[in-house]
Write a protein that holds these residues in place. Sequence first.
Motif, PDB file in Angstrom:
ATOM      1  N   ALA A 216      18.573  -6.534 -35.018  1.00 11.24           N
ATOM      2  CA  ALA A 216      18.414  -5.562 -36.104  1.00 11.24           C
ATOM      3  C   ALA A 216      17.165  -5.797 -36.943  1.00 11.24           C
ATOM      4  CB  ALA A 216      19.653  -5.597 -37.003  1.00 11.24           C
ATOM      5  N   PHE A 217      16.732  -7.057 -37.062  1.00  8.08           N
ATOM      6  CA  PHE A 217      15.646  -7.345 -38.013  1.00  8.08           C
ATOM      7  C   PHE A 217      14.283  -7.539 -37.349  1.00  8.08           C
ATOM      8  CE2 PHE A 217      19.342  -9.445 -40.453  1.00  8.08           C
ATOM      9  CZ  PHE A 217      19.760  -8.211 -40.924  1.00  8.08           C
ATOM     10  N   SER A 218      14.259  -7.906 -36.064  1.00  4.61           N
ATOM     11  CA  SER A 218      12.940  -8.074 -35.430  1.00  4.61           C
ATOM     12  C   SER A 218      12.165  -6.747 -35.391  1.00  4.61           C
ATOM     13  CB  SER A 218      13.064  -8.676 -34.027  1.00  4.61           C
ATOM     14  OG  SER A 218      13.728  -7.786 -33.156  1.00  4.61           O
ATOM     15  N   PRO A 219      12.827  -5.578 -35.337  1.00  7.02           N
ATOM     16  CA  PRO A 219      12.041  -4.333 -35.406  1.00  7.02           C
ATOM     17  C   PRO A 219      11.196  -4.216 -36.679  1.00  7.02           C
ATOM     18  CG  PRO A 219      14.216  -3.846 -34.559  1.00  7.02           C
ATOM     19  CD  PRO A 219      14.240  -5.287 -34.990  1.00  7.02           C
ATOM     20  N   PHE A 220      11.663  -4.768 -37.805  1.00  4.14           N
ATOM     21  CA  PHE A 220      10.839  -4.751 -39.023  1.00  4.14           C
ATOM     22  C   PHE A 220       9.572  -5.567 -38.793  1.00  4.14           C
ATOM     23  CE2 PHE A 220      15.125  -4.431 -41.341  1.00  4.14           C
ATOM     24  CZ  PHE A 220      15.073  -3.056 -41.395  1.00  4.14           C
ATOM     25  N   GLY A 239       0.736 -17.073 -33.360  1.00  4.20           N
ATOM     26  CA  GLY A 239      -0.108 -15.938 -33.713  1.00  4.20           C
ATOM     27  C   GLY A 239       0.632 -14.627 -33.886  1.00  4.20           C
ATOM     28  N   VAL A 240       1.788 -14.482 -33.233  1.00  2.00           N
ATOM     29  CA  VAL A 240       2.529 -13.218 -33.384  1.00  2.00           C
ATOM     30  C   VAL A 240       3.692 -13.368 -34.367  1.00  2.00           C
ATOM     31  CG1 VAL A 240       1.917 -12.157 -31.178  1.00  2.00           C
ATOM     32  CG2 VAL A 240       3.853 -13.711 -31.295  1.00  2.00           C
ATOM     33  N   LEU A 241       4.367 -14.520 -34.276  1.00  2.21           N
ATOM     34  CA  LEU A 241       5.468 -14.734 -35.219  1.00  2.21           C
ATOM     35  C   LEU A 241       4.958 -15.305 -36.545  1.00  2.21           C
ATOM     36  CD1 LEU A 241       8.464 -14.813 -35.916  1.00  2.21           C
ATOM     37  CD2 LEU A 241       8.706 -16.922 -34.615  1.00  2.21           C
ATOM     38  N   ASN A 242       3.924 -16.140 -36.450  1.00  6.30           N
ATOM     39  CA  ASN A 242       3.426 -16.772 -37.675  1.00  6.30           C
ATOM     40  C   ASN A 242       2.013 -16.319 -38.055  1.00  6.30           C
ATOM     41  OD1 ASN A 242       2.107 -17.974 -35.578  1.00  6.30           O
ATOM     42  ND2 ASN A 242       2.269 -20.068 -36.374  1.00  6.30           N
ATOM     43  N   GLY A 243       1.567 -15.240 -37.422  1.00  4.22           N
ATOM     44  CA  GLY A 243       0.235 -14.715 -37.749  1.00  4.22           C
ATOM     45  C   GLY A 243       0.261 -13.913 -39.047  1.00  4.22           C
ATOM     46  N   GLU A 244      -0.823 -13.195 -39.279  1.00  4.04           N
ATOM     47  CA  GLU A 244      -0.964 -12.442 -40.539  1.00  4.04           C
ATOM     48  C   GLU A 244       0.177 -11.429 -40.708  1.00  4.04           C
ATOM     49  OE1 GLU A 244      -4.384  -9.658 -42.392  1.00  4.04           O
ATOM     50  OE2 GLU A 244      -5.094 -11.293 -41.111  1.00  4.04           O
ATOM     51  N   ALA A 245       0.459 -10.692 -39.610  1.00  2.00           N
ATOM     52  CA  ALA A 245       1.512  -9.671 -39.684  1.00  2.00           C
ATOM     53  C   ALA A 245       2.882 -10.319 -39.886  1.00  2.00           C
ATOM     54  CB  ALA A 245       1.509  -8.838 -38.412  1.00  2.00           C
ATOM     55  N   VAL A 247       3.560 -13.167 -41.315  1.00  2.00           N
ATOM     56  CA  VAL A 247       3.689 -13.686 -42.681  1.00  2.00           C
ATOM     57  C   VAL A 247       3.891 -12.533 -43.674  1.00  2.00           C
ATOM     58  CG1 VAL A 247       2.467 -14.908 -44.524  1.00  2.00           C
ATOM     59  CG2 VAL A 247       2.370 -15.775 -42.179  1.00  2.00           C
ATOM     60  N   ALA A 248       3.190 -11.417 -43.430  1.00  5.85           N
ATOM     61  CA  ALA A 248       3.382 -10.250 -44.312  1.00  5.85           C
ATOM     62  C   ALA A 248       4.831  -9.768 -44.250  1.00  5.85           C
ATOM     63  CB  ALA A 248       2.437  -9.127 -43.883  1.00  5.85           C
ATOM     64  N   PHE A 249       5.367  -9.733 -43.024  1.00  3.50           N
ATOM     65  CA  PHE A 249       6.776  -9.365 -42.879  1.00  3.50           C
ATOM     66  C   PHE A 249       7.668 -10.362 -43.622  1.00  3.50           C
ATOM     67  CE2 PHE A 249      10.483 -10.950 -40.492  1.00  3.50           C
ATOM     68  CZ  PHE A 249      11.365  -9.926 -40.776  1.00  3.50           C
ATOM     69  N   GLY A 250       7.391 -11.650 -43.411  1.00  3.62           N
ATOM     70  CA  GLY A 250       8.224 -12.694 -44.037  1.00  3.62           C
ATOM     71  C   GLY A 250       8.219 -12.593 -45.551  1.00  3.62           C
ATOM     72  N   GLU A 251       7.053 -12.301 -46.106  1.00  5.90           N
ATOM     73  CA  GLU A 251       6.968 -12.197 -47.576  1.00  5.90           C
ATOM     74  C   GLU A 251       7.727 -10.976 -48.090  1.00  5.90           C
ATOM     75  OE1 GLU A 251       2.782 -12.498 -48.123  1.00  5.90           O
ATOM     76  OE2 GLU A 251       2.833 -14.709 -48.179  1.00  5.90           O
ATOM     77  N   TRP A 252       7.614  -9.871 -47.342  1.00  6.47           N
ATOM     78  CA  TRP A 252       8.383  -8.681 -47.732  1.00  6.47           C
ATOM     79  C   TRP A 252       9.883  -8.954 -47.627  1.00  6.47           C
ATOM     80  CZ3 TRP A 252      11.626  -5.772 -44.414  1.00  6.47           C
ATOM     81  CH2 TRP A 252      12.191  -4.641 -44.999  1.00  6.47           C
ATOM     82  N   TRP A 253      10.238  -9.599 -46.528  1.00 12.20           N
ATOM     83  CA  TRP A 253      11.652  -9.933 -46.280  1.00 12.20           C
ATOM     84  C   TRP A 253      12.206 -10.772 -47.426  1.00 12.20           C
ATOM     85  CZ3 TRP A 253      15.552  -8.607 -43.184  1.00 12.20           C
ATOM     86  CH2 TRP A 253      16.604  -9.492 -42.968  1.00 12.20           C
ATOM     87  N   ALA A 307      14.055   4.160 -38.811  1.00  7.25           N
ATOM     88  CA  ALA A 307      13.508   2.954 -39.439  1.00  7.25           C
ATOM     89  C   ALA A 307      12.177   3.278 -40.110  1.00  7.25           C
ATOM     90  CB  ALA A 307      13.303   1.885 -38.380  1.00  7.25           C
ATOM     91  N   PRO A 308      11.866   2.606 -41.213  1.00  7.62           N
ATOM     92  CA  PRO A 308      10.572   2.844 -41.860  1.00  7.62           C
ATOM     93  C   PRO A 308       9.418   2.322 -41.000  1.00  7.62           C
ATOM     94  CG  PRO A 308      11.753   1.054 -42.945  1.00  7.62           C
ATOM     95  CD  PRO A 308      12.682   1.616 -41.931  1.00  7.62           C
ATOM     96  N   ASP A 309       8.249   2.851 -41.266  1.00  6.07           N
ATOM     97  CA  ASP A 309       7.053   2.440 -40.527  1.00  6.07           C
ATOM     98  C   ASP A 309       6.190   1.570 -41.450  1.00  6.07           C
ATOM     99  OD1 ASP A 309       4.707   2.153 -39.198  1.00  6.07           O
ATOM    100  OD2 ASP A 309       4.311   4.291 -38.906  1.00  6.07           O
ATOM    101  N   PHE A 310       6.096   0.304 -41.105  1.00  8.95           N
ATOM    102  CA  PHE A 310       5.330  -0.628 -41.941  1.00  8.95           C
ATOM    103  C   PHE A 310       3.865  -0.722 -41.499  1.00  8.95           C
ATOM    104  CE2 PHE A 310       9.705  -1.931 -42.632  1.00  8.95           C
ATOM    105  CZ  PHE A 310       9.746  -2.117 -43.999  1.00  8.95           C
ATOM    106  N   GLY A 311       3.458   0.160 -40.616  1.00 11.91           N
ATOM    107  CA  GLY A 311       2.051   0.174 -40.226  1.00 11.91           C
ATOM    108  C   GLY A 311       1.831   0.240 -38.735  1.00 11.91           C
ATOM    109  N   SER A 312       2.766  -0.317 -37.980  1.00 13.15           N
ATOM    110  CA  SER A 312       2.598  -0.321 -36.519  1.00 13.15           C
ATOM    111  C   SER A 312       3.652   0.549 -35.832  1.00 13.15           C
ATOM    112  CB  SER A 312       2.675  -1.750 -35.982  1.00 13.15           C
ATOM    113  OG  SER A 312       1.591  -2.496 -36.450  1.00 13.15           O
ATOM    114  N   GLY A 313       4.153   1.518 -36.550  1.00 14.71           N
ATOM    115  CA  GLY A 313       5.164   2.420 -35.974  1.00 14.71           C
ATOM    116  C   GLY A 313       6.581   1.972 -36.279  1.00 14.71           C
TER     117      GLY A 313
END
Lengths: 443, 293
Positions: A216-220, A239-245, A247-253, A307-313
């Motif tokens: 349920a949450f990886s789509p975010f 780079g994908v789980l801990n990259g810029e995107a 971390v941005a997800f983690g901070e929003w979460w 689901a909302p679109d956080f930038g990548s669809g």
Amino acid sequence: MAKRKFGISFVQVVNHTRCKMKKALSVVLFVVLLLSMSGIANAQTELSLWYHGAGNETERSILLGIIDDFNMAQSEYTVVLEEFPQESYNSSIVAAALAGDLPDIIDVDGPVMPGWAWSGYMQPLNLSEGALDDFLPGAIGEWHGEVYSVGLWDAAVSIYARRSVLEAHDIRIPTLDDPWSGDEFDAILEQLQASGDYEYALDLGMAWTGEWYPYAFSPFLQSFGGDMIDRSTYLTAEGVLNGEAGVAFGEWWQSLFERGLAPGTSQDGADRETGFIDGKYALQWNGNWAGINTLAAVGDDLLFLPAPDFGSGSTIGAASWQFGISSSSMNAEGANAFIEHAIQDEYLAAFSDGIGLIPATAGAAALSEHYSEGGALEVYFGLSEAQALVRPVTPGYATVALVFEKALADIANGADVQDTLDAAVDEIDQDIEDNMGYGFGDM
Amino acid sequence: MRSLSFENQQRLLIGLRYALLILIAMIFIFPIVFMVVSSLKPDMQLLRDSGSLRAFLPVGDISLDNYADAFERVPMLQFFFNSVFTTVVSVAAALWLNSMAAFSFAFLQWRGKALVLSLIIATFIVPFEVIAIPLLMVVNSLPWLGPGGIEIGWLNSYHVQIIPFIADSLGIFLFYQYFRDLPDELVEAARIDGASIWQIYTRIIMPIAGPILATVAILKFLGMWNAYIWPLMTIRSEELRPIMVGLQYFFQLNTAWGEIMAYLSVVTIPVLLFYLALQRAFIESIATSGIKG
């Protein structure tokens, strides 16, 4: 101890019984010989089918109907069903594999399939050309370019909302083509929370642990541009789980819980079940399987939003239970014939009507009660078709899922985002290395 | 300041003691009350009540519907029979075999006895999960005399749920400890009177082993009644499943909490009855353990 000196030996006892045992053994061998000669040849080849739905009478009756139809439609094979409870089904399969006792046809949860294929429990399907042409992508289980499993349905998640609530707060109702953007969604949550009408603006279902977290949450995370693993190689999460995107997800979460917009990991399971219906939560992130019950409680006011679109669809999870064939089956031809029989639209529609899940084809959706045009859950077919992304197709997913769940729970509870995601990457990469790449690349 | 009389002090102490005992009893009883009361409520009400004292009260929409639904969802009588059968046979066989083994360790002289006893006791530290897979491999390669002749593999049968659990290191140890502490004179007098080894076991030792029989029986009963992992690994057919595996039938996409509580209420009854039947001997066994004969 200085007692027990009366010294009776076992030798006498053993000698006394040895003579009697010889006679008994002769009788036993004679009986065995008689019984061995009484075997009756069976004209039809039996195909064993293991299914995860024990305890679900609706599923059982539909599946038995499919089996009966197949058994009557031809004379070469007889499918015999054994049902197992879903919660322990995987353990039963693994134990059977260890014992070399797998059935011909198994059903397998979509994200688990690569692990079983890699472990040698399954063999690729050999269905007719075009048999899967109309299937939703999430209902087809592929591993290393071959189809190993196919599902009769798919599942999807959406945002549950009340039309009256959105209208009362002057909130735009999003569509598949025009979902809420990340910023818009965030502002809506703030607005609903600030209204003071709800305990929380959004119920994410934090009380549902386990597979719910990655599903349920990886789509975010994916909508932010990250992922649980690098799907181009499946050899690292760096780079994908801990990259810029990521971390941005983690901070929003983390901010969702810091700002008090959503209940955290201590959410009561009972609140998860009743909170949205009772009006404690304004919005709820939930699966289509809960749709019918919620509709019954909320009525026509209920909306299922993308689901909302956080930038990548906008993205949602996909892949549910599917049929496959065990590697040890000596009757793969018959097993393929049964699976091809079972994936007819009428059966997919019957399952959908019975258990509320999304039919795997558009043809079946048109036949179904809930997903046909104007049906209460029609929107889900479109969601599955347009937004579904299967969970990482790797045997390492079992570890990825556990690590991801723990990382998200830790972040929700205030852990440093970058450190937590870095640690998660280390753990995932170590597991991949320990398993020599799970069949990907040269490690 | 006027001090309490001795009599009043005693009354106060007794009152405090009872209050403490009641509090402790409630900690154990409340989950059972919650289970039984919840089994009478519809799912939504059960969930809503769970955060308040109403969870322990049979209020609201009360009915036996969950019991009817649970019986419909799960072949409960079949599972119940399977569990009773495997448990009763296992307990009876375990009492017989383990007491005989302990009798041998306690009263017979044979070479290597101390070493074998040490090895058996050492297996205490090995959890079942560690041996589950090797045990699966072993039982899968053992022969059995079936209706079609000799078959290889014990999977999917009653005996695979019983035989591997008859010999039990804890049972042997408990019997051994009890036998070891019996007065020597009992056995020596029987020997002088010409009793055989079998007669000493059946007529002298076992008749006075009531407390330890009850203890081992209760422990074995609980272990077998709660069997879960092993049946999951070895049983394929619904007709052979024990009752604890049946609990999983209720965890569907939408979990049937009321039915789960109804099922658990039914499942718990035999455990309570069995314990109550042997309670006196069980407590006596615990109270006298460690007292030298």
